[in-house]
Design an enzyme around this catalytic site. Structure first.
Site, PDB file in Angstrom:
ATOM      1  N   GLU A 162       0.815  -1.202   0.000  1.00 56.36           N
ATOM      2  CA  GLU A 162       0.000   0.000   0.000  1.00 56.36           C
ATOM      3  C   GLU A 162       0.856   1.262   0.000  1.00 56.36           C
ATOM      4  O   GLU A 162       0.573   2.239  -0.713  1.00 56.36           O
ATOM      5  CB  GLU A 162      -0.930   0.012   1.227  1.00 56.36           C
ATOM      6  CG  GLU A 162      -1.881  -1.158   1.291  1.00 56.36           C
ATOM      7  CD  GLU A 162      -1.359  -2.331   2.110  1.00 56.36           C
ATOM      8  OE1 GLU A 162      -2.155  -2.956   2.812  1.00 56.36           O
ATOM      9  OE2 GLU A 162      -0.141  -2.619   2.021  1.00 56.36           O
ATOM     10  N   SER A 179      19.655 -42.027  -7.100  1.00 57.12           N
ATOM     11  CA  SER A 179      18.451 -41.341  -7.575  1.00 57.12           C
ATOM     12  C   SER A 179      18.765 -40.229  -8.566  1.00 57.12           C
ATOM     13  O   SER A 179      17.922 -39.365  -8.812  1.00 57.12           O
ATOM     14  CB  SER A 179      17.685 -40.754  -6.378  1.00 57.12           C
ATOM     15  OG  SER A 179      18.473 -39.803  -5.695  1.00 57.12           O
ATOM     16  N   LEU A 211      20.971 -28.760  -1.283  1.00 61.22           N
ATOM     17  CA  LEU A 211      19.677 -28.220  -0.854  1.00 61.22           C
ATOM     18  C   LEU A 211      19.590 -26.706  -0.994  1.00 61.22           C
ATOM     19  O   LEU A 211      18.821 -26.045  -0.286  1.00 61.22           O
ATOM     20  CB  LEU A 211      19.349 -28.629   0.594  1.00 61.22           C
ATOM     21  CG  LEU A 211      19.275 -30.127   0.876  1.00 61.22           C
ATOM     22  CD1 LEU A 211      18.850 -30.365   2.321  1.00 61.22           C
ATOM     23  CD2 LEU A 211      18.317 -30.822  -0.083  1.00 61.22           C
TER      24      LEU A 211
END
Length: 368
Positions: A50, A166, A202
């Site tokens: 705002e 993986s 990460l």
């Protein structure tokens, strides 16, 4: 929905990932059918949406209508109240998407503005605005972070080969999407097996470049097996080792000396208590937690009903092997009728991969 509120929502999305623990808010000031100011919430300590819009509008703010995606704040924090900025600027009308769930808000600002002679309306763009700030809404209502479970799996539901390898189940487009997602969350967690097998960083690296804002990197490590050489302890951002009394004092000291924070939590069924971890993060005003695996950690969160959103990536490959790890382990359910069925499901393509996003049904999410 008016074009002005649609623009305010667009601005709010631009703020995602930069405002925590504040919400991502967009604002547009309109006078005589013309946009005279707009903006979105700046990083903590900076002006709210705002105020950015009011400052851009200058004198043109007087007599204008403010479209904003959240009820303006009415309390002093790092910045003064937006309600004061609105009345001081002489804004005639405020249209906001939904009530602020923060206890210091919840309709009080709307009442204050009406008492000051400002015309106030709520509800325009409410569904979209609540979705943008789903993590903020949950944390303010429950005191706990919004938990996103994410994994990439093969067509046969495996997240790794029988050896545990993986890299990579998903394609490059998914990996780029994942790094962009990390720029928008507060914390990311994996289990210690993921650290031992994959040694992930990460960190958020969209486009291969370290993001200026990094999530808190968390390893759930009940017995203190994370090696001091683990890459999660290096690089930009902070690392937290969530452990239990089962870990040794020597290991905890090593982790602290390596620059990580060590948090000792209760032990439940031989593992770090996920609920205690969420409480600790909530006390720090962590809005969102991305749980990336492995299967045991994801399973523990699902078993306890702690997951608020799911991102499941399905890659077009077959891994096979009865010992290959599945995406979600844990206790699971005994009957199909008890299986967790997601709602508001969206399916997208990420290159050759398919992304399925959905929400488990939770009582607090009825507010979304």
């Amino acid at each position: 929905m008016t074009d002005y509120m649609a623009r305010a929502l667009e601005l709010a999305r631009q703020a995602l990932g930069t405002t925590s623990p504040n919400p991502a808010v967009g604002a547009v000031l309109v006078k005589d059918g013309r946009v005279v100011g707009e903006g979105y919430t700046q990083p903590p300590g900076g002006p709210h949406a705002e105020v950015v819009a009011i400052e851009q509008a200058g004198d043109a703010a007087r007599g204008s209508t403010l479209y904003v995606t959240l009820e303006p704040c009415r309390h002093y924090g790092r910045t003064p109240p937006c309600t004061k900025a609105i009345t001081d600027a002489g804004i005639r009308e405020v249209r906001f998407s939904h009530e602020d769930p923060d206890p210091q808000g919840r309709g009080q600002a709307a009442t204050e503005l009406r008492e000051a002679g400002v015309e106030v309306h709520a509800g325009e763009g409410e569904v979209e605005a609540r979705r943008i700030n789903e993590a903020y809404v949950k944390q303010r209502l429950t005191g706990l972070p919004f938990v996103i479970a994410k994994w990439a799996m093969s067509l046969d539901g495996k997240i790794a080969a029988t050896s545990g390898d993986s890299r990579w189940v998903s394609g490059p487009e998914t990996r780029e999407w994942s790094h962009d997602l990390r720029t928008k969350i507060d914390a990311i967690a994996v289990g210690v097996r993921t650290v031992l097998i994959d040694d992930p960083q990460l960190t958020a690296r969209p486009g291969g470049v370290d993001s200026a804002r990094q999530p808190l990197r968390i390893v759930a490590d009940s017995h203190g097996r994370t090696p001091v050489t683990a890459r999660v302890l290096d690089g930009p951002g902070r690392a937290l080792l969530a452990t239990t009394e089962a870990s040794s004092g020597v290991w905890r000291k090593q982790m602290t000396e390596a620059g990580a924070e060590v948090l000792v939590l209760p032990n439940v069924e031989g593992r770090v208590d996920p609920t205690a971890l969420l409480r600790a993060l909530g006390e720090r005003q962590t809005l969102s937690l991305l749980v990336e695996g492995g299967g045991e950690l994801l399973g523990s969160f699902f078993d306890l009903g702690l997951v608020d959103k799911v991102h499941a990536v399905i890659a077009a490959l077959i891994i096979g092997g009865k010992d290959a790890p599945a995406a979600v382990a844990g206790r699971g359910v005994g009957r199909m009728t008890d299986a967790l069925r997601l709602r508001d499901v969206v399916v997208e393509r990420l290159g050759e991969d398919t992304l399925v996003t959905g929400y488990p049904p939770h009582a607090w999410q009825e507010t979304l």
